[in-house]
Design a protein around this motif. Structure first.
Motif, short mmCIF file in Angstrom:
data_model
loop_
_atom_site.label_atom_id
_atom_site.label_comp_id
_atom_site.label_asym_id
_atom_site.label_seq_id
_atom_site.Cartn_x
_atom_site.Cartn_y
_atom_site.Cartn_z
N ASP A 57 0.99 -1.23 0.07
CA ASP A 57 -0.15 -0.23 -0.11
C ASP A 57 0.86 1.10 0.00
OD1 ASP A 57 -1.98 -1.98 0.29
OD2 ASP A 57 -2.67 -1.42 2.44
N VAL A 58 0.29 2.41 -0.63
CA VAL A 58 1.16 3.65 -0.64
C VAL A 58 0.27 4.68 0.03
CG1 VAL A 58 2.20 5.50 -2.17
CG2 VAL A 58 2.28 3.03 -2.66
N VAL A 59 0.72 5.28 1.03
CA VAL A 59 0.18 6.55 1.48
C VAL A 59 0.89 7.89 1.08
CG1 VAL A 59 -0.59 7.80 3.61
CG2 VAL A 59 -0.45 5.21 3.52
N ILE A 60 0.14 8.65 0.10
CA ILE A 60 0.68 9.90 -0.41
C ILE A 60 0.53 11.07 0.56
CG2 ILE A 60 0.36 11.57 -2.09
CD1 ILE A 60 1.49 8.98 -3.35
N LYS A 61 1.66 11.60 0.85
CA LYS A 61 1.35 12.66 1.93
C LYS A 61 1.72 14.06 1.22
CE LYS A 61 1.71 11.85 5.91
NZ LYS A 61 0.72 11.90 7.06
N THR A 62 2.50 14.07 0.28
CA THR A 62 2.76 15.49 -0.34
C THR A 62 2.42 15.46 -1.84
OG1 THR A 62 4.97 15.26 -0.52
CG2 THR A 62 4.18 16.25 1.50
N ALA A 63 2.28 16.54 -2.48
CA ALA A 63 2.34 16.66 -4.17
C ALA A 63 2.94 18.09 -4.33
CB ALA A 63 0.81 16.54 -4.47
N LYS A 64 3.60 18.11 -5.49
CA LYS A 64 4.19 19.31 -6.19
C LYS A 64 3.69 19.18 -7.39
CE LYS A 64 8.02 19.43 -2.84
NZ LYS A 64 9.37 19.55 -2.59
N GLU A 118 4.01 23.60 -20.75
CA GLU A 118 3.04 22.79 -21.52
C GLU A 118 2.69 21.42 -20.94
OE1 GLU A 118 3.80 22.57 -25.57
OE2 GLU A 118 4.13 24.62 -25.73
N GLN A 119 3.83 20.82 -20.31
CA GLN A 119 3.75 19.61 -19.70
C GLN A 119 4.26 19.60 -18.44
OE1 GLN A 119 5.21 16.79 -22.71
NE2 GLN A 119 3.07 16.33 -23.00
N PRO A 120 3.50 20.13 -17.32
CA PRO A 120 4.26 20.12 -15.82
C PRO A 120 4.47 18.91 -14.96
CG PRO A 120 1.84 21.00 -15.70
CD PRO A 120 2.25 20.56 -17.08
N SER A 121 5.58 18.72 -14.61
CA SER A 121 5.98 17.62 -13.75
C SER A 121 5.05 17.70 -12.43
CB SER A 121 7.40 17.58 -13.48
OG SER A 121 7.76 18.36 -12.69
N LEU A 122 4.63 16.51 -12.17
CA LEU A 122 3.93 16.22 -10.92
C LEU A 122 4.82 15.09 -10.19
CD1 LEU A 122 1.34 15.88 -8.88
CD2 LEU A 122 0.72 13.81 -10.46
N THR A 123 4.91 15.56 -8.76
CA THR A 123 5.92 14.85 -7.91
C THR A 123 4.74 14.53 -6.57
OG1 THR A 123 7.90 15.97 -8.48
CG2 THR A 123 7.74 14.60 -6.50
N LEU A 124 4.83 13.19 -6.52
CA LEU A 124 3.96 12.63 -5.17
C LEU A 124 4.78 11.86 -4.36
CD1 LEU A 124 0.89 11.09 -7.26
CD2 LEU A 124 1.00 13.19 -6.10
N CYS A 125 4.85 12.21 -3.13
CA CYS A 125 5.62 11.56 -2.32
C CYS A 125 4.94 10.90 -1.01
CB CYS A 125 6.51 12.48 -1.55
SG CYS A 125 7.69 13.37 -2.71
N ASP A 126 5.33 9.73 -0.80
CA ASP A 126 4.65 8.95 0.29
C ASP A 126 5.13 9.20 1.76
OD1 ASP A 126 6.96 7.11 0.71
OD2 ASP A 126 6.09 5.70 -0.76
N ASP A 127 4.62 8.47 2.61
CA ASP A 127 4.95 8.50 4.18
C ASP A 127 6.33 7.91 4.35
OD1 ASP A 127 3.98 5.83 3.51
OD2 ASP A 127 2.90 5.71 5.29
N THR A 128 6.91 7.24 3.48
CA THR A 128 8.48 6.79 3.90
C THR A 128 9.32 7.76 2.92
OG1 THR A 128 8.53 5.31 1.62
CG2 THR A 128 7.45 4.38 3.47
N LYS A 129 8.73 8.81 2.50
CA LYS A 129 9.62 9.89 1.61
C LYS A 129 9.84 9.38 0.28
CE LYS A 129 10.28 12.65 5.28
NZ LYS A 129 9.03 12.96 5.82
#
Length: 144
Positions: A57-64, A118-129
């Motif tokens: 399982d993954v727990v997303i904590k932050t997004a940029k 035009e195509q921004p990057s999305l970064t998702l970080c989980d609870d383990t960093k």
């Protein structure tokens, strides 16, 4: 130690590394996009499906999102005829599950937009960093 034993230990070690890599969680973003902000505004929203193809399982904590100052995970609900948005501090994506971020439901609120590539990057970080990086499309608010 003989060459046979050294080779066997090396194969065991490499196999362990491969199994650990395969067993880790992997996220896939499908049909991801961020809406262009309304003229004169600096906030918008991003939508997508996030698929967890791993066994953990993954727990997303932050997004940029590239081009934005901050991003928050939000939920959207209607109670007694009133629309309410609420920030979530995490988003769990179970192994094998797909979570849909769509208008009227879960979504990413995007703040402080100056200019979106035009195509921004999305970064998702989980609870383990651990962080996962994806590319989003940019769409107008109104489809043409």
């Amino acid at each position: 130690m003989t060459n046979k034993h050294q080779t066997a230990r090396l194969i065991t070690f490499i196999s362990g590394l491969l199994i650990a890599t395969i067993a880790s969680a992997e996220l896939v973003v499908e049909e991801g996009f961020v809406r262009k902000p309304i003229p004169g505004r600096s906030m918008s929203a991003a939508f997508m499906s996030i698929r967890n193809t791993g066994v953990e399982d993954v727990v997303i904590k932050t997004a940029k999102i590239e081009g934005a100052k901050s991003v928050e995970i939000h939920t959207h609900s209607h109670q007694n005829g009133v629309m309410r948005m609420r920030q979530l501090h995490s988003l769990e994506i179970k192994s094998g599950q797909v979570v849909s971020l769509e208008p009227g439901g879960l979504h990413l609120m995007v703040f402080g937009i100056q200019a979106l590539p035009e195509q921004p990057s999305l970064t998702l970080c989980d609870d383990t960093k651990r962080c996962y990086q994806f590319t989003l499309a940019v769409r107008d608010l109104v489809k043409r």
